[in-house]
Motif scaffolding. Structure first.
Motif, PDB file in Angstrom:
ATOM      1  N   LEU A  43       0.748  -1.113  -0.155  1.00 20.23           N
ATOM      2  CA  LEU A  43      -0.175   0.097   0.121  1.00 20.23           C
ATOM      3  C   LEU A  43       0.765   1.184  -0.131  1.00 20.23           C
ATOM      4  O   LEU A  43       0.496   2.022  -0.384  1.00 20.23           O
ATOM      5  N   ASP A  44       2.210   1.281   0.401  1.00 26.02           N
ATOM      6  CA  ASP A  44       3.151   2.428   0.420  1.00 26.02           C
ATOM      7  C   ASP A  44       3.375   2.849  -1.000  1.00 26.02           C
ATOM      8  O   ASP A  44       3.615   3.969  -1.015  1.00 26.02           O
ATOM      9  N   ASP A  45       3.194   1.976  -1.644  1.00 28.59           N
ATOM     10  CA  ASP A  45       3.541   2.359  -3.104  1.00 28.59           C
ATOM     11  C   ASP A  45       2.379   2.880  -4.006  1.00 28.59           C
ATOM     12  O   ASP A  45       2.378   3.094  -5.113  1.00 28.59           O
ATOM     13  N   LEU A  46       1.093   2.966  -3.384  1.00 24.14           N
ATOM     14  CA  LEU A  46      -0.037   3.243  -4.408  1.00 24.14           C
ATOM     15  C   LEU A  46      -0.258   4.882  -3.755  1.00 24.14           C
ATOM     16  O   LEU A  46       0.080   5.441  -2.648  1.00 24.14           O
ATOM     17  N   THR A  47      -0.830   5.332  -4.530  1.00 23.30           N
ATOM     18  CA  THR A  47      -1.535   6.983  -4.117  1.00 23.30           C
ATOM     19  C   THR A  47      -2.766   6.683  -3.097  1.00 23.30           C
ATOM     20  O   THR A  47      -3.175   5.556  -2.957  1.00 23.30           O
ATOM     21  N   PRO A  48      -3.068   7.720  -2.425  1.00 28.48           N
ATOM     22  CA  PRO A  48      -4.168   7.616  -1.433  1.00 28.48           C
ATOM     23  C   PRO A  48      -5.379   7.093  -1.923  1.00 28.48           C
ATOM     24  O   PRO A  48      -6.084   6.075  -1.535  1.00 28.48           O
ATOM     25  N   CYS A  49      -5.822   7.395  -3.176  1.00 26.72           N
ATOM     26  CA  CYS A  49      -6.811   6.767  -3.934  1.00 26.72           C
ATOM     27  C   CYS A  49      -6.823   5.398  -4.332  1.00 26.72           C
ATOM     28  O   CYS A  49      -7.686   4.665  -4.124  1.00 26.72           O
ATOM     29  N   GLN A  50      -5.564   4.854  -4.855  1.00 29.32           N
ATOM     30  CA  GLN A  50      -5.321   3.632  -5.138  1.00 29.32           C
ATOM     31  C   GLN A  50      -5.410   2.792  -3.879  1.00 29.32           C
ATOM     32  O   GLN A  50      -6.058   1.605  -3.748  1.00 29.32           O
ATOM     33  N   GLN A  51      -4.930   3.418  -2.701  1.00 24.56           N
ATOM     34  CA  GLN A  51      -4.934   2.631  -1.413  1.00 24.56           C
ATOM     35  C   GLN A  51      -6.645   2.334  -0.912  1.00 24.56           C
ATOM     36  O   GLN A  51      -6.795   1.210  -0.633  1.00 24.56           O
ATOM     37  N   VAL A  52      -7.301   3.287  -1.123  1.00 28.37           N
ATOM     38  CA  VAL A  52      -8.706   3.048  -0.930  1.00 28.37           C
ATOM     39  C   VAL A  52      -9.491   1.999  -1.647  1.00 28.37           C
ATOM     40  O   VAL A  52     -10.112   0.977  -1.196  1.00 28.37           O
ATOM     41  N   ARG A  53      -9.035   1.963  -2.756  1.00 30.38           N
ATOM     42  CA  ARG A  53      -9.696   0.955  -3.991  1.00 30.38           C
ATOM     43  C   ARG A  53      -9.031  -0.153  -3.538  1.00 30.38           C
ATOM     44  O   ARG A  53      -9.921  -1.316  -3.291  1.00 30.38           O
ATOM     45  N   ALA A  54      -7.743  -0.419  -3.180  1.00 30.17           N
ATOM     46  CA  ALA A  54      -7.233  -1.706  -2.847  1.00 30.17           C
ATOM     47  C   ALA A  54      -7.901  -2.317  -1.644  1.00 30.17           C
ATOM     48  O   ALA A  54      -8.002  -3.342  -1.376  1.00 30.17           O
ATOM     49  N   ILE A  55      -7.994  -1.353  -0.710  1.00 28.06           N
ATOM     50  CA  ILE A  55      -8.607  -1.827   0.576  1.00 28.06           C
ATOM     51  C   ILE A  55      -9.822  -2.263   0.505  1.00 28.06           C
ATOM     52  O   ILE A  55     -10.519  -3.209   1.081  1.00 28.06           O
TER      53      ILE A  55
END
Length: 75
Positions: free
Chosen positions: A60-72
């Motif tokens: 998750l540290d490699d993702l943008t905040p929006c990508q983090q929300v989608r991944a979670i």
């Protein structure tokens, strides 16, 4: 008093991940870690890092905040 530890060679961590992944179902990570003189959380962290490296898990540290929300959220 502070304790100074030497860095652990990457090869050792890779070997420990292989041992942990091939363990018998009754053997715990804590037992494997104890047998090799490392903390269970260290072994768990190495296993997580290995999952990221082979693409089984996203870091998750490699993702943008929006990508983090989608991944979670799984969206």
């Amino acid at each position: 008093d502070s304790v100074v530890t030497k860095p652990i060679p990457r090869e050792f961590g890779d070997d420990m991940v292989r041992v942990a992944r091939s363990r018998d179902g009754e053997v715990t990570l804590a037992q494997i870690a104890g047998d090799f003189g490392i903390h269970e959380m260290t072994l768990s962290n190495w296993m997580g890092r290995a999952d990221v490296e082979v693409g089984v898990r996203v870091d998750l540290d490699d993702l943008t905040p929006c990508q983090q929300v989608r991944a979670i959220s799984g969206c």
